[in-house]
Enzyme design. Structure first.
Site, PDB file in Angstrom:
ATOM      1  N   HIS A   4      -3.068  16.729  92.122  1.00 26.41           N
ATOM      2  CA  HIS A   4      -4.181  16.438  93.033  1.00 26.41           C
ATOM      3  C   HIS A   4      -3.746  16.075  94.447  1.00 26.41           C
ATOM      4  O   HIS A   4      -4.353  16.512  95.420  1.00 26.41           O
ATOM      5  CB  HIS A   4      -4.996  15.290  92.444  1.00 26.41           C
ATOM      6  CG  HIS A   4      -6.128  14.820  93.300  1.00 26.41           C
ATOM      7  ND1 HIS A   4      -7.190  15.627  93.644  1.00 26.41           N
ATOM      8  CD2 HIS A   4      -6.358  13.615  93.895  1.00 26.41           C
ATOM      9  CE1 HIS A   4      -8.040  14.946  94.398  1.00 26.41           C
ATOM     10  NE2 HIS A   4      -7.556  13.736  94.579  1.00 26.41           N
ATOM     11  N   ALA A  34      -7.630  15.380 109.183  1.00 28.57           N
ATOM     12  CA  ALA A  34      -6.528  14.842 109.982  1.00 28.57           C
ATOM     13  C   ALA A  34      -6.371  15.605 111.285  1.00 28.57           C
ATOM     14  O   ALA A  34      -6.213  15.014 112.360  1.00 28.57           O
ATOM     15  CB  ALA A  34      -5.232  14.892 109.181  1.00 28.57           C
ATOM     16  N   GLY A  35      -6.414  16.942 111.208  1.00 31.43           N
ATOM     17  CA  GLY A  35      -6.246  17.752 112.399  1.00 31.43           C
ATOM     18  C   GLY A  35      -7.367  17.578 113.397  1.00 31.43           C
ATOM     19  O   GLY A  35      -7.137  17.485 114.609  1.00 31.43           O
ATOM     20  N   ARG A  78      -4.291   5.564  89.146  1.00 30.65           N
ATOM     21  CA  ARG A  78      -4.363   6.938  88.660  1.00 30.65           C
ATOM     22  C   ARG A  78      -3.166   7.364  87.820  1.00 30.65           C
ATOM     23  O   ARG A  78      -3.309   8.124  86.868  1.00 30.65           O
ATOM     24  CB  ARG A  78      -4.524   7.895  89.850  1.00 30.65           C
ATOM     25  CG  ARG A  78      -5.904   7.827  90.470  1.00 30.65           C
ATOM     26  CD  ARG A  78      -6.019   8.739  91.673  1.00 30.65           C
ATOM     27  NE  ARG A  78      -7.379   8.704  92.212  1.00 30.65           N
ATOM     28  CZ  ARG A  78      -7.761   9.325  93.310  1.00 30.65           C
ATOM     29  NH1 ARG A  78      -6.890  10.029  94.002  1.00 30.65           N
ATOM     30  NH2 ARG A  78      -9.007   9.236  93.740  1.00 30.65           N
TER      31      ARG A  78
END
Length: 534
Positions: A331, A13-14, A271
């Site tokens: 997670h 993301a950065g 999930r």
């Protein structure tokens, strides 16, 4: 420096935000507490979702439907539409800059089916997708000459005020190499520091660096957080180490079996459902295993090499011939810093992206394959928005005294009476969170853990660091991380107590059904006021 953007965090993301801010004409500095190639993005194995034309039975509309269904009513439809519509372009951009995606015989990008998806939608690079995306992005940043400052630990976001409204003016960091406080001024700042699932300590698939520093610092600066109670447990972490075994193993046809060898759930359900089914088996006294033996040695070698390597290294078993012992582990954190449609927080000039941010596309349960997609799509948006803001910045800033303030905070910590071992408290808190704030929760247990968190916070003055040196003082950094995690633990708990229902990853045994009253986002302000907003 005029027209400058600081990006805090050097994961996917950065780096995407940095590349796009740079492309938009800003002077960009990336600050990271470790090194880019060690970021959590490297652990994303399964793939990145995009409805490409490769799969006839898939479409952007189906991708939207799958995402909304997995979110259990808590996703913003406009944000989800933007995410899914941007997906094909995002994957094509990654392909164009050199991400080595696996290919079909027709030389198209290979795709696999992950849990909760109607079709094989996840574009992948063996089972190293996140790693290969990350390395490619890092190479691009280096090629563009973007400055990256490694081994700087974020202390605070510095704010000033314009007519009583806060705006960001820079950051204070601790240089891990020499122990000195450094102040960096900028017209805008992008937070890309990752999630907070390491509050579960040894019961998390994440790096020890996933301590939520950016979220805690933004909250102290006045940003709001939302949906902090929603923490996704991955169904298949290795039993003894919590190392992740990718969903790609189940997507390829792996089975989940109990001690008797019986399959007991739909392996490709969302999930939250699979994690609860595994947890129920374990509570019955059964061991649970992932079985990929039937996929064959050649397939495992070519398509799941990392999973085979991890099983051999951490469990001393060969998945070609043996069952893989697994358990659910924390997670991914769906909650984070509240942002708007431009990735902006309520503090002018402060933007957030990736797992530390809440773009309201995951809701109560993230769809597998959407996290890598989120960081590409919203990373571009955050970088462009931050650059535009910096270019038009016209406020007066005062950074004098900021270094003295940070120096004093560090000095006070080093003077704490070290009567209580904070490492022991961190382990205890991880145990409590996994048992009572994990897959299943109830009001009494949540309140008891909250009381313990408040007690630990009161005792912080009795905890300290035994290492008083300056250079590479990991003892000090770990104490600062522990303080941030305590702050986030409280936010998680007050949010989980407030949401008196079960929805997605938040399952209350004392309120097992969805309650329409809570079909809104849990928002917490700096004053610890909890509200529900659409």
């Amino acid at each position: 420096m005029k027209n400058s953007v600081i990006v805090v965090g050097a994961g996917g993301a950065g780096l995407v935000a940095a590349l796009n801010a740079h492309k938009s004409g800003a002077k960009v500095i990336v600050i990271t507490k470790e090194y880019p190639t060690r970021s959590q993005t490297s652990m994303a194995q399964g793939g990145i979702n995009a409805a490409l034309s490769n799969i006839e039975e898939d479409s952007i509309e189906l991708h939207v439907q799958n995402t909304l269904k997995s979110a259990h009513g808590l996703a913003n439809i406009d944000a989800v539409n933007f995410l899914c519509q941007s997906a094909p372009e995002a994957v094509m951009w990654l392909d164009s800059i050199g991400v080595p995606f696996s290919r079909t015989k027709e030389n198209k990008i290979a795709q696999r089916k992950l849990g909760g998806a109607y079709a094989a939608r996840a574009c992948y690079a063996q089972d190293y997708t996140g790693l290969k995306i990350l390395h490619t992005l890092y190479d691009r940043c280096l090629a563009e000459g973007i400055e990256i400052l490694n081994e700087r630990y974020l202390l605070e976001f510095i704010t000033c005020f314009d007519k009583d409204k806060p705006f960001v003016s820079g950051v204070s960091v601790l240089n891990k190499r020499d122990g000195e406080v450094e102040i960096y001024e900028a017209q805008s700042v992008v937070v890309a520091t990752g999630g907070y699932s390491r509050v579960f300590h040894n019961y998390s698939t994440n790096s020890v660096a996933s301590s939520g520093d950016g979220i805690a610092s933004a909250f102290r600066a006045g940003a709001r957080v939302s949906d902090m109670e929603f923490i996704q447990f991955h169904p298949t972490a290795l039993k003894n180490s919590s190392i992740l075994i990718s969903e790609s193993a189940r997507g390829a046809g792996g089975y989940l079996v109990n001690s008797m060898g019986d399959r007991f759930t739909n392996e490709l359900a969302p999930r939250d459902e699979v994690a609860r089914a595994i947890n129920d088996e374990i509570l019955k006294g059964n061991d649970v295993f992932l079985d990929i033996r039937h996929l064959g040695e050649e397939f495992i070698k070519n398509e799941l090499p990392q999973e085979a390597k991890l099983a051999k290294l951490y469990e001393n078993i060969d998945p070609v011939y043996d069952l893989i012992p697994i358990k659910p582990a924390a997670h991914y954190t769906m909650g984070g810093i509240e942002v708007d449609e431009n990735s902006s927080t309520c503090i002018d000039g402060l933007y957030a992206v990736g797992e530390c941010a809440n773009h309201k596309v995951h809701g109560a349960n993230r769809l597998g394959g959407n996290s890598l997609l989120e960081l590409i799509v919203f990373g571009k948006q955050a970088g462009e928005s931050a650059a535009k803001y910096a270019k038009n910045f016209d406020k007066t800033t005062d950074m004098s005294g900021q270094k003295n303030i940070a120096d004093e905070q560090i000095r006070e910590i080093k003077e704490h009476k070290n009567k209580i071992n904070f490492y022991a408290k961190q382990r205890e808190l991880g145990e409590l969170f996994y048992k009572y704030v994990g897959i299943k929760r109830d009001k009494l247990s949540l309140q008891n853990v909250l009381n313990e968190v408040i007690k630990i916070k009161k005792d912080l003055q009795k905890m300290g660091v035994s290492d008083k040196t300056k250079e590479y003082n990991t003892n000090l950094i770990e104490f600062l991380e522990f303080k941030n995690m305590l702050e986030l633990c409280e936010l998680i708990l007050i949010s989980a107590l407030s949401r008196q229902e079960s929805r997605g990853a938040h399952f209350r045994v004392d309120a097992p059904n969805i309650n329409e009253k809570f079909e809104a986002h849990t928002v917490v302000s700096k004053e610890r006021v909890v509200s529900y907003e659409n």
